[in-house]
Motif scaffolding. Structure first.
Motif, PDB file in Angstrom:
ATOM      1  N   ASP A 192      -6.460   5.761   2.452  1.00 24.22           N
ATOM      2  CA  ASP A 192      -5.337   6.707   2.455  1.00 24.22           C
ATOM      3  C   ASP A 192      -5.817   8.020   1.858  1.00 24.22           C
ATOM      4  N   SER A 229       0.857  -1.179   0.000  1.00 23.10           N
ATOM      5  CA  SER A 229       0.000   0.000   0.000  1.00 23.10           C
ATOM      6  C   SER A 229       0.895   1.232   0.000  1.00 23.10           C
ATOM      7  N   ALA A 276      -4.757  -0.774  -3.441  1.00 24.40           N
ATOM      8  CA  ALA A 276      -4.643   0.213  -2.360  1.00 24.40           C
ATOM      9  C   ALA A 276      -4.311   1.609  -2.866  1.00 24.40           C
ATOM     10  N   PHE A 277      -4.209   1.760  -4.189  1.00 24.94           N
ATOM     11  CA  PHE A 277      -3.736   3.018  -4.766  1.00 24.94           C
ATOM     12  C   PHE A 277      -4.813   3.733  -5.582  1.00 24.94           C
ATOM     13  N   THR A 321      -9.661   3.909  -0.412  1.00 23.20           N
ATOM     14  CA  THR A 321      -8.595   2.994  -0.014  1.00 23.20           C
ATOM     15  C   THR A 321      -8.175   3.196   1.432  1.00 23.20           C
TER      16      THR A 321
END
Length: 328
Positions: free
Chosen positions: A323, A295, A315-316, A321
């Motif tokens: 983040d 991640s 995760a990007f 996600t």
């Protein structure tokens, strides 16, 4: 030329530093005419003495050459390189904090340059992968396929809003089907100040004027030369040291290597783990992103293992996600 094998015991080990000012400009110094590669510009630093760590050598050299005190640095790239008359291994760190105003204490000219103004032809050949590493971010976002083009574009915009600056359009289908979506994606990435690479299709990337192309491992094996000229970026997927070495020989700008950890998309793949990743990238004279089961939060860990940063899809990509912002 880049080395296909680990540097020999006769290689000169050099610590080099990348320093940035508040405007993001990078400091370069000019080599004295009488020295090896004299008259060219370089990233400041000097020879690592026997028994000396990279960090200690860098701090000593920058104090002697520039009159500054290094307070913090992190690995950026390791470049083994063989000139016709000399073999070197550059251990490059990004200086994240220093005290003092750099001065040419040895009479060397200094310049603070925007990264776009770092012209490869004005630097020794061994410094050129450093220029690429300086320009690349710590996160490389790879898109999923586009079953619904409008939802895909909305996810692209969300990814750009989170700070993505380097993206790969990994959308399958015939070129005629992908081109309209690629054109819209390119417009959006440029508006955000980001770069877009097209997966697996150099002709389409060239026709669109995209920022570059990402080659599959099979395409890398079949290439006899770099498929697009500079200033296009050319990246490649790699899975072992031989593929990394081939990418370097062909002048590929950067690679992704993995899987580092187990992934849901490739459950049967044998993860490299960080130890193998670090060993395989140590002698690769080009920036390498860590891929697979990672991640954005793994960026600093990856950099500590010799990576340019991290790459991935799950995760990007998109807004959900966990983040809020993608690290640089």
């Amino acid at each position: 030329m880049p080395l296909d094998t680990p540097p020999s015991k006769g290689a000169v080990s050099v610590a080099a530093g990348v320093l940035r000012d508040r405007q993001g400009r990078v400091l370069v110094t000019r080599r004295a005419d009488h020295r090896h590669q004299g008259g060219l510009w370089e990233f400041p630093g000097g020879k690592i003495e026997p028994g000396e760590s990279v960090e200690a050598a860098l701090a000593r050299e920058l104090a002697e050459e520039l009159g500054i005190r290094v307070q913090a640095s992190r690995p950026l790239i390791r470049v083994p390189y063989r000139y016709p008359d000399k073999q070197v291994c550059l251990e490059v760190h990004e200086v994240t904090q220093f005290e003092g105003e750099p001065q040419g204490l040895e009479g060397q000219p200094l310049r603070w340059l925007p990264t776009a103004a770092l012209e490869a032809g004005l630097f020794p050949a061994a410094n050129r992968p450093i220029i690429t590493a300086v320009r690349l971010p710590g996160v490389y976002v790879i898109s999923p396929d586009a079953d619904d083009p409008q939802r895909w574009l909305a996810a692209l915009e969300a990814t750009l809003a989170r700070g993505a600056r380097l993206l790969q359009m990994r959308v399958r289908g015939a070129p005629g089907e992908r081109r309209p979506l690629a054109e819209q994606a390119l417009d959006r990435t440029r508006a955000a100040g980001a770069k877009l690479l097209i997966n697996g299709d150099p002709p389409l990337a060239a026709a669109l004027g995209a920022d570059g192309v990402h080659l599959t491992a099979r395409q890398l094996a079949e290439c006899d030369s770099r498929p697009l000229p500079t200033p296009h970026l050319v990246a490649a997927s790699c899975h072992d040291p031989a593929e990394l070495a081939r990418a370097a020989r062909l002048g590929i700008d950067f690679a992704v290597l993995g899987p580092v950890a187990a992934t849901a998309s490739h459950p049967d793949a044998d993860p490299l783990g960080w130890e193998r990743f670090a060993a395989w990238t140590a002698d690769a004279p080009l920036p390498v992103y860590a891929l697979g089961g990672l991640s954005p939060a793994d960026r600093d860990t990856a950099r500590a293992q010799g990576a340019q940063g991290v790459a991935g899809i799950r995760a990007f990509w998109g807004p959900d996600t966990g983040d809020a912002h993608l690290p640089r």
